[in-house]
Design a protein around this motif. Structure first.
Motif, PDB file in Angstrom:
ATOM      1  N   TRP A 179      22.918   9.436   3.075  1.00 30.59           N
ATOM      2  CA  TRP A 179      21.500   9.406   3.420  1.00 30.59           C
ATOM      3  C   TRP A 179      20.803  10.690   2.962  1.00 30.59           C
ATOM      4  O   TRP A 179      19.735  10.633   2.363  1.00 30.59           O
ATOM      5  N   THR A 189      21.655   2.371  -7.623  1.00 28.99           N
ATOM      6  CA  THR A 189      20.819   3.090  -6.674  1.00 28.99           C
ATOM      7  C   THR A 189      19.390   2.605  -6.825  1.00 28.99           C
ATOM      8  O   THR A 189      18.838   2.637  -7.922  1.00 28.99           O
ATOM      9  N   PRO A 190      18.787   2.142  -5.743  1.00 28.57           N
ATOM     10  CA  PRO A 190      17.411   1.649  -5.835  1.00 28.57           C
ATOM     11  C   PRO A 190      16.440   2.801  -6.092  1.00 28.57           C
ATOM     12  O   PRO A 190      16.716   3.949  -5.751  1.00 28.57           O
ATOM     13  N   SER A 229      25.522  -3.745 -11.866  1.00 26.22           N
ATOM     14  CA  SER A 229      26.062  -4.429 -10.691  1.00 26.22           C
ATOM     15  C   SER A 229      27.190  -5.380 -11.081  1.00 26.22           C
ATOM     16  O   SER A 229      28.135  -5.573 -10.329  1.00 26.22           O
ATOM     17  N   GLN A 242      20.572   1.323   5.804  1.00 27.25           N
ATOM     18  CA  GLN A 242      21.956   0.840   5.780  1.00 27.25           C
ATOM     19  C   GLN A 242      22.935   2.010   5.822  1.00 27.25           C
ATOM     20  O   GLN A 242      23.957   1.950   6.507  1.00 27.25           O
ATOM     21  N   LEU A 243      22.618   3.088   5.128  1.00 27.12           N
ATOM     22  CA  LEU A 243      23.478   4.281   5.173  1.00 27.12           C
ATOM     23  C   LEU A 243      23.554   4.829   6.597  1.00 27.12           C
ATOM     24  O   LEU A 243      24.624   5.251   7.046  1.00 27.12           O
ATOM     25  N   GLU A 276      12.878  -0.315  -1.333  1.00 30.29           N
ATOM     26  CA  GLU A 276      14.322  -0.517  -1.487  1.00 30.29           C
ATOM     27  C   GLU A 276      15.101   0.749  -1.153  1.00 30.29           C
ATOM     28  O   GLU A 276      16.180   0.680  -0.559  1.00 30.29           O
ATOM     29  N   VAL A 277      14.575   1.907  -1.513  1.00 33.19           N
ATOM     30  CA  VAL A 277      15.226   3.170  -1.146  1.00 33.19           C
ATOM     31  C   VAL A 277      15.248   3.294   0.369  1.00 33.19           C
ATOM     32  O   VAL A 277      16.268   3.668   0.958  1.00 33.19           O
ATOM     33  N   ARG A 316      15.164   0.852   2.660  1.00 31.39           N
ATOM     34  CA  ARG A 316      16.140  -0.102   3.208  1.00 31.39           C
ATOM     35  C   ARG A 316      17.576   0.394   2.979  1.00 31.39           C
ATOM     36  O   ARG A 316      18.420   0.285   3.861  1.00 31.39           O
ATOM     37  N   HIS A 317      17.826   0.924   1.795  1.00 33.81           N
ATOM     38  CA  HIS A 317      19.151   1.475   1.486  1.00 33.81           C
ATOM     39  C   HIS A 317      19.478   2.623   2.450  1.00 33.81           C
ATOM     40  O   HIS A 317      20.594   2.714   2.967  1.00 33.81           O
TER      41      HIS A 317
END
Length: 152
Positions: A34, A11-12, A4, A24-25, A17-18, A20-21
């Motif tokens: 996605w 990438t989570p 980072s 967002q996508l 976390e995946v 939530r990611h």
């Protein structure tokens, strides 16, 4: 120096976390991104899907076909309620959420509660059981050609 700090996207891999990611996508209308979160052999199930709606998708390509026109039909603005519950299976979470936005074809508001049981292995969705409520689908969704009306 971490990835980072170098500016390399991280990438989570943890299920929450995946997930939530992935949300967002969807908000970013990045359907390809996605779909890339799905394992090649991912299975998606929709236990409450009524006739004419898919009950099961097998494989990333089937998920991609199902999701390809999603932003052309639903403009999701937010997920104002999101609870992610851990389970005894470390790769599986139970998600309670609500999506809000609008139906593109009509401009009508869209609001849908969801409960999903999601398994993530190595940062990819491997199994996704989505308990969306077909009684909440607005009549205007039936008139609009929706990703929800694709049959398998």
């Amino acid at each position: 120096m971490t990835d980072s700090e170098r500016g390399t996207p991280v990438t989570p891999t943890a299920p929450a976390e995946v997930y939530r990611h992935g949300l967002q996508l969807l908000l970013d209308k990045d359907i390809d991104g996605w779909v890339a979160l799905c394992d090649e052999h991912a299975v998606f199930e929709f236990p409450f899907a009524p006739d004419g709606y898919p009950k099961r998708l097998e494989g990333r390509s089937a998920v991609a076909a199902y999701m390809q026109d999603y932003p052309d039909h639903l403009d999701v603005h937010a997920f104002p309620h999101l609870e992610i519950h851990r389970t005894e299976a470390p790769d599986t979470v139970v998600v309670e959420m609500r999506a809000v936005g609008r139906i593109v074809a009509t401009g009508a508001p869209y609001e849908m509660p969801y409960i999903a049981v999601v398994t993530v292995v190595n940062g990819r969705f491997t199994h996704y059981r989505d308990y969306w409520n077909p009684l909440m689908v607005p009549a205007s969704m039936s008139a609009a050609k929706s990703p929800l009306t694709t049959t398998t």
